[in-house]
Design an enzyme around this catalytic site. Structure first.
Site, short mmCIF file in Angstrom:
data_model
loop_
_atom_site.label_atom_id
_atom_site.label_comp_id
_atom_site.label_asym_id
_atom_site.label_seq_id
_atom_site.Cartn_x
_atom_site.Cartn_y
_atom_site.Cartn_z
CG ASP A 180 9.89 -3.50 3.09
OD1 ASP A 180 9.99 -3.83 1.89
OD2 ASP A 180 8.81 -3.53 3.71
CB ILE B 161 -0.97 -0.03 1.22
CG1 ILE B 161 -2.21 0.82 0.98
CG2 ILE B 161 -0.28 0.35 2.52
CD1 ILE B 161 -3.22 0.20 0.09
CE LYS C 113 8.83 -5.23 6.60
NZ LYS C 113 7.64 -4.62 5.99
CB SER D 140 7.48 -11.92 4.80
OG SER D 140 7.11 -12.29 6.10
N GLY E 128 2.55 -6.14 6.13
CA GLY E 128 1.14 -6.14 5.70
C GLY E 128 0.29 -5.19 6.53
CB THR F 137 8.58 0.39 2.02
OG1 THR F 137 8.26 -0.87 2.62
CG2 THR F 137 10.08 0.53 1.95
CB ILE F 138 6.88 4.89 -0.48
CG1 ILE F 138 7.14 3.83 -1.55
CG2 ILE F 138 7.04 6.31 -1.01
CD1 ILE F 138 8.46 3.91 -2.23
CD GLU G 70 7.53 -1.07 5.81
OE1 GLU G 70 8.60 -0.50 5.53
OE2 GLU G 70 6.83 -1.70 4.98
N GLY G 71 5.56 -2.31 10.06
CA GLY G 71 4.96 -3.63 10.21
C GLY G 71 4.99 -4.40 8.89
N1 LIG Z 1 3.87 7.21 -3.36
C1 LIG Z 1 4.34 6.31 -4.22
N2 LIG Z 1 4.86 6.70 -5.39
C2 LIG Z 1 5.33 5.80 -6.28
N3 LIG Z 1 5.35 4.47 -6.07
C3 LIG Z 1 4.85 4.03 -4.91
C4 LIG Z 1 4.32 4.91 -3.94
N4 LIG Z 1 3.88 4.18 -2.89
C5 LIG Z 1 4.14 2.92 -3.21
N5 LIG Z 1 4.70 2.81 -4.42
C6 LIG Z 1 5.15 1.59 -5.09
O1 LIG Z 1 4.22 0.54 -4.79
C7 LIG Z 1 4.90 -0.63 -4.41
C8 LIG Z 1 4.52 -1.02 -2.99
O2 LIG Z 1 4.89 0.02 -2.10
P1 LIG Z 1 5.59 -0.27 -0.71
O3 LIG Z 1 6.74 -1.19 -0.91
O4 LIG Z 1 5.89 1.05 -0.07
O5 LIG Z 1 4.40 -1.04 0.02
P2 LIG Z 1 4.38 -1.69 1.46
O6 LIG Z 1 3.07 -1.35 2.05
O7 LIG Z 1 5.60 -1.29 2.19
O8 LIG Z 1 4.43 -3.26 1.13
P3 LIG Z 1 4.87 -4.49 2.12
O9 LIG Z 1 3.60 -4.94 2.75
O10 LIG Z 1 5.42 -5.48 1.14
O11 LIG Z 1 5.89 -3.98 3.09
C9 LIG Z 1 6.40 -0.35 -4.57
O12 LIG Z 1 6.83 -0.80 -5.82
C10 LIG Z 1 6.49 1.14 -4.50
O13 LIG Z 1 7.59 1.65 -5.22
MG LIG Z 2 7.11 -2.45 3.01
#
Ligand SMILES: Nc1ncnc2c1ncn2[C@@H]1O[C@H](COP(=O)(O)OP(=O)(O)OP(=O)(O)O)[C@@H](O)[C@H]1O
Ligand SMILES: [Mg+2]
Length: 209
Positions: A43, A13, A32, A36, A98, A16-17, A95-96
């Site tokens: 991450d 979602i 983190k 997984s 999921g 990580t960003i 960071e959790g």
């Molecule tokens: N604001 C953003 N701008 C551009 N790409 C994004 C943005 N947010 C997320 N993404 C893209 O979407 C994908 C998933 O984002 P991210 O890794 O942040 O999710 P997550 O919630 O950390 O996932 P996980 O549960 O695996 O930790 C990545 O490829 C990331 O680059």
């Molecule tokens: Mg993540």
């Protein structure tokens, strides 16, 4: 020491960003607790690259990109809440994995980890259609578990008709503030994240921790 626990309405979602962006602008370390899946980078590696933050080692690094309870089973590991302790840092972004009901084992979920660490949660949600339901359900779960919530970060394309209405509904029904709306970056780079400054309400909320 101040810390915030980044959870999300779903996997992928934008946690990580969002974490990298927070580390950069709040000058925080990153941790983190459970990773997984190791193929394609972790991450922690992504946050280190995007923010330059000091990254604390994961407590559990599981080889398969699955829910931690299943990934741990496959790796022959038993995850317990007592495995986790906050690393020392002045400010820390945790960071959790999921969303908040993701299991660590057959008894504990991410909610239990948040409680174990004494965390306040920041919920990452998408900005578009469907987000009101997912966000309010996650907020209800956090509330029922007794986890305090700092607010919500919405991630998605900016300028969409539904975004402002979604934001208003989340604040009304979820009874928490939306602290920031992150755009979809066309290039997810350290520069792009550094240039998108933190809104004043987010700064104030973090300082209130
Ligand atoms: N604001 C953003 N701008 C551009 N790409 C994004 C943005 N947010 C997320 N993404 C893209 O979407 C994908 C998933 O984002 P991210 O890794 O942040 O999710 P997550 O919630 O950390 O996932 P996980 O549960 O695996 O930790 C990545 O490829 C990331 O680059
Ligand atoms: Mg993540």
């Amino acid at each position: 020491m101040k810390h915030v626990f980044i959870t999300g309405t779903d996997t992928g979602i934008g946690k990580t960003i969002t974490s990298a962006w927070l580390c950069k602008h709040w000058q925080a370390d990153y941790w983190k607790p459970v990773q997984s899946g190791l193929d394609g980078g972790t991450d922690s590696q992504q946050v280190a690259y995007l923010s330059g933050a000091l990254v604390h080692p994961e407590t559990h690094c599981l080889s398969k990109p699955l829910s931690p309870h299943q990934a741990a089973d496959i790796d022959g590991i038993k995850i317990q809440l007592s495995d986790f302790a906050l690393p020392q840092a002045q400010r820390l972004v945790v960071e959790g994995a999921g969303g908040c009901m993701v299991p660590l084992n057959w008894r504990d979920t991410m909610l239990d980890l948040m409680k174990h660490l004494g965390s306040c949660a920041l919920l990452v949600a998408r900005s578009g259609l469907g987000t009101i339901n997912h966000t309010c359900l996650s907020l209800q779960a956090l509330k029922a578990a007794g986890v305090p919530v700092l607010g919500v970060v919405m991630v998605g394309e900016q300028g969409r008709l539904s975004n402002a209405a979604n934001r208003e509904a989340i604040e009304h029904f979820g009874e928490v503030p939306v602290l920031a709306e992150l755009p979809l970056f066309s290039d997810t780079s350290p520069k792009a994240l550094a240039e998108f400054s933190m809104p004043e309400r987010m700064v104030r909320a973090l300082e209130s921790l």
